[in-house]
Design a protein around this motif. Structure first.
Motif, PDB file in Angstrom:
ATOM      1  N   GLY A  78      -1.884  13.324  -1.405  1.00  0.00           N
ATOM      2  CA  GLY A  78      -0.523  13.631  -1.963  1.00  0.00           C
ATOM      3  C   GLY A  78      -0.248  13.320  -3.325  1.00  0.00           C
ATOM      4  N   LEU A  79       0.518  13.792  -3.889  1.00  0.00           N
ATOM      5  CA  LEU A  79       0.781  13.681  -5.361  1.00  0.00           C
ATOM      6  C   LEU A  79       1.184  12.498  -5.576  1.00  0.00           C
ATOM      7  CD1 LEU A  79       1.002  15.263  -8.201  1.00  0.00           C
ATOM      8  CD2 LEU A  79       3.606  15.586  -7.511  1.00  0.00           C
ATOM      9  N   ILE A  80       0.850  11.579  -6.725  1.00  0.00           N
ATOM     10  CA  ILE A  80       1.320  10.610  -7.344  1.00  0.00           C
ATOM     11  C   ILE A  80       1.915  10.666  -8.553  1.00  0.00           C
ATOM     12  CG2 ILE A  80       0.555   8.275  -8.207  1.00  0.00           C
ATOM     13  CD1 ILE A  80      -1.731   8.499  -6.338  1.00  0.00           C
ATOM     14  N   ASP A  81       3.199  10.210  -8.760  1.00  0.00           N
ATOM     15  CA  ASP A  81       3.993  10.094  -9.988  1.00  0.00           C
ATOM     16  C   ASP A  81       4.524   8.740 -10.318  1.00  0.00           C
ATOM     17  OD1 ASP A  81       5.982  10.369 -12.200  1.00  0.00           O
ATOM     18  OD2 ASP A  81       6.395  12.539 -11.373  1.00  0.00           O
ATOM     19  N   VAL A  82       3.777   8.022 -11.344  1.00  0.00           N
ATOM     20  CA  VAL A  82       3.987   6.552 -11.197  1.00  0.00           C
ATOM     21  C   VAL A  82       5.543   6.408 -12.042  1.00  0.00           C
ATOM     22  CG1 VAL A  82       1.871   5.728 -11.305  1.00  0.00           C
ATOM     23  CG2 VAL A  82       2.540   6.567 -13.473  1.00  0.00           C
ATOM     24  N   ARG A  83       5.927   7.450 -13.120  1.00  0.00           N
ATOM     25  CA  ARG A  83       7.133   7.379 -13.804  1.00  0.00           C
ATOM     26  C   ARG A  83       8.171   7.552 -12.724  1.00  0.00           C
ATOM     27  NH1 ARG A  83       4.487   5.738 -17.486  1.00  0.00           N
ATOM     28  NH2 ARG A  83       4.484   6.758 -19.515  1.00  0.00           N
ATOM     29  N   GLU A  84       8.182   8.485 -11.765  1.00  0.00           N
ATOM     30  CA  GLU A  84       9.142   8.626 -10.929  1.00  0.00           C
ATOM     31  C   GLU A  84       9.236   7.419  -9.867  1.00  0.00           C
ATOM     32  OE1 GLU A  84      10.511  11.853  -7.422  1.00  0.00           O
ATOM     33  OE2 GLU A  84       9.032  12.448  -8.875  1.00  0.00           O
ATOM     34  N   LEU A  85       7.954   6.967  -9.502  1.00  0.00           N
ATOM     35  CA  LEU A  85       8.477   5.627  -8.630  1.00  0.00           C
ATOM     36  C   LEU A  85       8.815   4.503  -9.559  1.00  0.00           C
ATOM     37  CD1 LEU A  85       4.627   5.988  -7.116  1.00  0.00           C
ATOM     38  CD2 LEU A  85       6.908   6.278  -5.727  1.00  0.00           C
ATOM     39  N   ASP A  86       8.406   4.377 -10.746  1.00  0.00           N
ATOM     40  CA  ASP A  86       8.719   3.155 -11.483  1.00  0.00           C
ATOM     41  C   ASP A  86       8.087   2.025 -11.208  1.00  0.00           C
ATOM     42  OD1 ASP A  86      10.315   2.124 -13.786  1.00  0.00           O
ATOM     43  OD2 ASP A  86      11.881   1.481 -12.450  1.00  0.00           O
ATOM     44  N   CYS A  87       6.708   2.133 -10.527  1.00  0.00           N
ATOM     45  CA  CYS A  87       6.045   1.012 -10.137  1.00  0.00           C
ATOM     46  C   CYS A  87       5.525   0.325 -11.450  1.00  0.00           C
ATOM     47  CB  CYS A  87       5.156   1.339  -9.225  1.00  0.00           C
ATOM     48  SG  CYS A  87       3.959   2.719  -9.529  1.00  0.00           S
ATOM     49  N   ASP A  88       5.235  -0.889 -11.420  1.00  0.00           N
ATOM     50  CA  ASP A  88       4.633  -1.535 -12.340  1.00  0.00           C
ATOM     51  C   ASP A  88       3.146  -1.520 -12.638  1.00  0.00           C
ATOM     52  OD1 ASP A  88       7.071  -3.229 -13.404  1.00  0.00           O
ATOM     53  OD2 ASP A  88       7.099  -3.458 -11.371  1.00  0.00           O
ATOM     54  N   PHE A  89       2.573  -1.478 -11.560  1.00  0.00           N
ATOM     55  CA  PHE A  89       1.077  -1.265 -11.526  1.00  0.00           C
ATOM     56  C   PHE A  89       0.808  -0.187 -10.232  1.00  0.00           C
ATOM     57  CE2 PHE A  89       1.804  -5.599 -13.174  1.00  0.00           C
ATOM     58  CZ  PHE A  89       1.113  -5.322 -14.306  1.00  0.00           C
ATOM     59  N   LEU A  90      -0.571   0.384 -10.455  1.00  0.00           N
ATOM     60  CA  LEU A  90      -0.898   1.233  -9.226  1.00  0.00           C
ATOM     61  C   LEU A  90      -2.350   1.547  -9.355  1.00  0.00           C
ATOM     62  CD1 LEU A  90       0.641   4.110  -7.580  1.00  0.00           C
ATOM     63  CD2 LEU A  90      -1.807   4.332  -8.489  1.00  0.00           C
TER      64      LEU A  90
ATOM     65  N   LEU B  81       7.808  -7.668  -9.894  1.00  0.00           N
ATOM     66  CA  LEU B  81       7.022  -6.903 -10.112  1.00  0.00           C
ATOM     67  C   LEU B  81       6.624  -6.172  -8.803  1.00  0.00           C
ATOM     68  CD1 LEU B  81       4.699  -8.622 -12.713  1.00  0.00           C
ATOM     69  CD2 LEU B  81       6.526  -6.773 -13.397  1.00  0.00           C
ATOM     70  N   VAL B  82       6.171  -4.760  -9.229  1.00  0.00           N
ATOM     71  CA  VAL B  82       5.529  -3.916  -7.612  1.00  0.00           C
ATOM     72  C   VAL B  82       4.162  -3.525  -8.100  1.00  0.00           C
ATOM     73  CG1 VAL B  82       5.898  -2.303  -6.253  1.00  0.00           C
ATOM     74  CG2 VAL B  82       7.683  -3.401  -7.074  1.00  0.00           C
ATOM     75  N   PHE B  83       3.191  -3.901  -7.340  1.00  0.00           N
ATOM     76  CA  PHE B  83       1.889  -3.515  -7.420  1.00  0.00           C
ATOM     77  C   PHE B  83       1.510  -2.605  -6.160  1.00  0.00           C
ATOM     78  CE2 PHE B  83      -2.614  -4.065  -6.498  1.00  0.00           C
ATOM     79  CZ  PHE B  83      -3.371  -3.689  -7.501  1.00  0.00           C
ATOM     80  N   ILE B  84       1.162  -1.317  -6.260  1.00  0.00           N
ATOM     81  CA  ILE B  84       0.842  -0.522  -5.292  1.00  0.00           C
ATOM     82  C   ILE B  84      -0.612  -0.135  -5.165  1.00  0.00           C
ATOM     83  CG2 ILE B  84       1.149   1.823  -4.671  1.00  0.00           C
ATOM     84  CD1 ILE B  84       4.071   1.754  -5.941  1.00  0.00           C
ATOM     85  N   ASP B  85      -1.134  -0.109  -3.861  1.00  0.00           N
ATOM     86  CA  ASP B  85      -2.380   0.179  -3.883  1.00  0.00           C
ATOM     87  C   ASP B  85      -2.372   1.685  -3.007  1.00  0.00           C
ATOM     88  OD1 ASP B  85      -4.897   0.700  -2.562  1.00  0.00           O
ATOM     89  OD2 ASP B  85      -4.736  -0.676  -1.183  1.00  0.00           O
ATOM     90  N   ALA B  86      -3.044   2.581  -4.027  1.00  0.00           N
ATOM     91  CA  ALA B  86      -2.652   3.973  -3.699  1.00  0.00           C
ATOM     92  C   ALA B  86      -4.268   4.439  -3.364  1.00  0.00           C
ATOM     93  CB  ALA B  86      -2.148   4.640  -4.865  1.00  0.00           C
ATOM     94  N   VAL B  87      -5.149   3.626  -3.111  1.00  0.00           N
ATOM     95  CA  VAL B  87      -6.340   4.206  -2.783  1.00  0.00           C
ATOM     96  C   VAL B  87      -6.589   5.334  -1.735  1.00  0.00           C
ATOM     97  CG1 VAL B  87      -8.761   3.378  -1.943  1.00  0.00           C
ATOM     98  CG2 VAL B  87      -7.611   1.947  -3.734  1.00  0.00           C
ATOM     99  N   HIS B  88      -5.868   4.884  -0.502  1.00  0.00           N
ATOM    100  CA  HIS B  88      -5.969   5.880   0.512  1.00  0.00           C
ATOM    101  C   HIS B  88      -5.020   7.076   0.374  1.00  0.00           C
ATOM    102  CE1 HIS B  88      -6.645   7.255   4.584  1.00  0.00           C
ATOM    103  NE2 HIS B  88      -5.403   7.378   4.567  1.00  0.00           N
ATOM    104  N   TYR B  89      -3.910   6.722  -0.390  1.00  0.00           N
ATOM    105  CA  TYR B  89      -2.948   7.972  -0.464  1.00  0.00           C
ATOM    106  C   TYR B  89      -3.517   9.046  -1.415  1.00  0.00           C
ATOM    107  CZ  TYR B  89       1.489  10.279  -1.312  1.00  0.00           C
ATOM    108  OH  TYR B  89       2.461  11.476  -1.589  1.00  0.00           O
TER     109      TYR B  89
ATOM    110  N   GLY C 284       0.780  -1.281   0.108  1.00  0.00           N
ATOM    111  CA  GLY C 284      -0.125   0.030   0.020  1.00  0.00           C
ATOM    112  C   GLY C 284       0.834   1.233   0.008  1.00  0.00           C
ATOM    113  N   TYR C 285       0.566   2.201  -0.823  1.00  0.00           N
ATOM    114  CA  TYR C 285       1.100   3.612  -0.517  1.00  0.00           C
ATOM    115  C   TYR C 285       0.851   4.162   0.672  1.00  0.00           C
ATOM    116  CZ  TYR C 285       3.280   7.359  -3.274  1.00  0.00           C
ATOM    117  OH  TYR C 285       4.073   8.334  -3.992  1.00  0.00           O
TER     118      TYR C 285
END
Length: 418
Positions: A206-218, A194-202, A169-170
């Motif tokens: 706050g700002l989300i930048d999937v490119r900067e995180l380099d996560c695979d899924f969110l 792989l990394v799967f991020i649950d950003a439902v609560h976040y 989770g984020y």
């Protein structure tokens, strides 16, 4: 740069005008679902009034729906910092996660490992646990009980060459902890997992930048950040292209549409576009010179995070002064950058249910229970006694509302128990 105009913000949310027993209702239930601005309601109503049709037809209202789908993908791409063809819509985060986990399972074999955590909502646990049926091994990362943070040392020890995916989770929807997901991504990618991020609560905080995180899924859910009930899944294009979703035949083969089952919630997508525009408009009010929607969103989410940190510090400082109150999660002000304004407590000899009801009777809306963060409440040893009382702030809340909550909690703490 100016900050948020709270009066102007609150005027856009008609739900905030409600009263109970002559007192304004206070919505501290944000983690369960936020209130919705007028602009979102209007967008959904307008779609149903003049554009209501299924997609891909050769007539005007259907073409408007096609345009809406494209607009919604672009809006969410601006929100998350990705490309529109990396955005998938669904009924909710849970449904999307189950769908994706099943597709990923096609590539797994017995003995492969997936890592989950004790801190997560079970929507990011159960879909992976289900893969045990085909011999996948699920490992669970511990949490630090003293402040309800993720044990990254334990994560590093559990990641190995057999790890295929890390689900994290984020931010915790129960106690507000923000996880160091950027570090989790680095740890997982070091073994090609792989990394799967649950950003439902976040997402609302706050700002989300999937490119900067380099996560695979969110994943995230629009109804948690001032929109309608629509689930959103981001995935890197290369993964969406390689993996094979389970689909009804015949079905679109192009990405991202091939990942969407059945007919989308088109009026919901209209609301999603309006939700992102609401946030972008906040950014433009703060910094009128912003040149594009993504920049406006960055400005808005930065201001929201700063304002909510002030609310959070005021709330936690005062909560810690209430006799008989147990606080769960990060409480040190110097660490508030690692928490959302979602706070979990218990009052001595009062069940979370009893406290939530007493507050609700006073027009103050909070949640009680485990909030599907079952691993957390079990680890804390409070699941069998009712879990937690959760107070969730968002950017339309105020210091005055917090003070009214604190007064009520002092009254409730002094009540005789049955």
């Amino acid at each position: 740069m100016v900050g948020l105009d709270l009066k102007k913000i609150r005027a856009q949310f008609p739900a905030l005008d409600q009263e109970i027993n002559g007192e304004p209702v206070i919505f501290f239930d944000g983690p369960g679902g936020t209130q919705v601005p007028d602009s979102v309601m209007k967008a959904m109503s307008d779609y149903l009034r003049v554009s209501n049709a299924n997609a891909h037809g050769e007539f005007a209202t259907s073409r408007r729906t096609d345009e809406l789908i494209d607009s919604a993908r672009l809006a969410m791409a601006d929100f998350l910092g990705c490309s529109p063809d990396e955005i998938v819509f669904g009924a909710n985060m849970t449904t999307l996660t189950f769908s994706l986990s099943r597709a990923i399972a096609r590539e797994l074999k017995p003995g492969d490992e997936i890592i989950v955590t004790q801190l997560d909502h079970y929507a990011n646990v159960s879909p992976w646990l289900a893969l045990e049926e085909q011999g996948v091994v699920i490992r669970t990362v511990n949490l630090n009980v003293e402040d309800c943070t993720l044990d990254l040392t334990d994560l590093k020890q559990k990641v190995n060459e057999r790890t295929k995916l890390v689900a994290v989770g984020y931010a915790s929807n129960a106690v507000g902890t923000i996880n160091n997901v950027a570090e989790v991504v680095k740890i997982a990618h070091a073994v090609n997992a792989l990394v799967f991020i649950d950003a439902v609560h976040y997402a609302p905080h706050g700002l989300i930048d999937v490119r900067e995180l380099d996560c695979d899924f969110l994943t995230c859910s629009a109804y948690k950040f001032f929109g309608p009930h629509v689930g959103v899944l981001y995935g890197k294009r290369k993964h969406f292209s390689r993996l094979r979703p389970y689909k009804v035949k015949p079905a679109p083969k192009e990405i991202p549409a091939c990942w969407e089952t059945g007919t989308l919630n088109y009026e919901g997508l209209a609301g999603v576009v309006a939700t992102i525009d609401y946030l972008a408009d906040l950014g433009r009010q703060i910094l009128p010179s912003v040149e594009n929607r993504r920049t406006a969103i960055v400005t808005a989410m930065t201001a929201i995070a700063n304002y909510e940190r002030e609310l959070c510090q005021h709330l936690i400082t005062k909560l810690l002064q209430i006799p008989g109150l147990t606080f769960y999660g990060i409480s040190a002000p110097q660490k508030f950058n690692w928490r959302t304004p979602t706070v979990a407590i218990r009052l001595r000899e009062q069940t979370p249910y009893a406290v939530a009801k007493a507050l609700g009777d006073r027009g103050i809306f909070t949640w009680h229970g485990n909030f599907y963060a079952l691993g957390l409440t079990e680890r804390l040893g409070i699941e069998s006694s009712g879990g937690l009382l959760r107070i969730g702030l968002v950017h339309y809340n105020s210091i005055a509302e917090i003070d009214r909550l604190l007064t009520a909690l002092l009254e409730i703490a002094a009540l005789p128990t049955v």
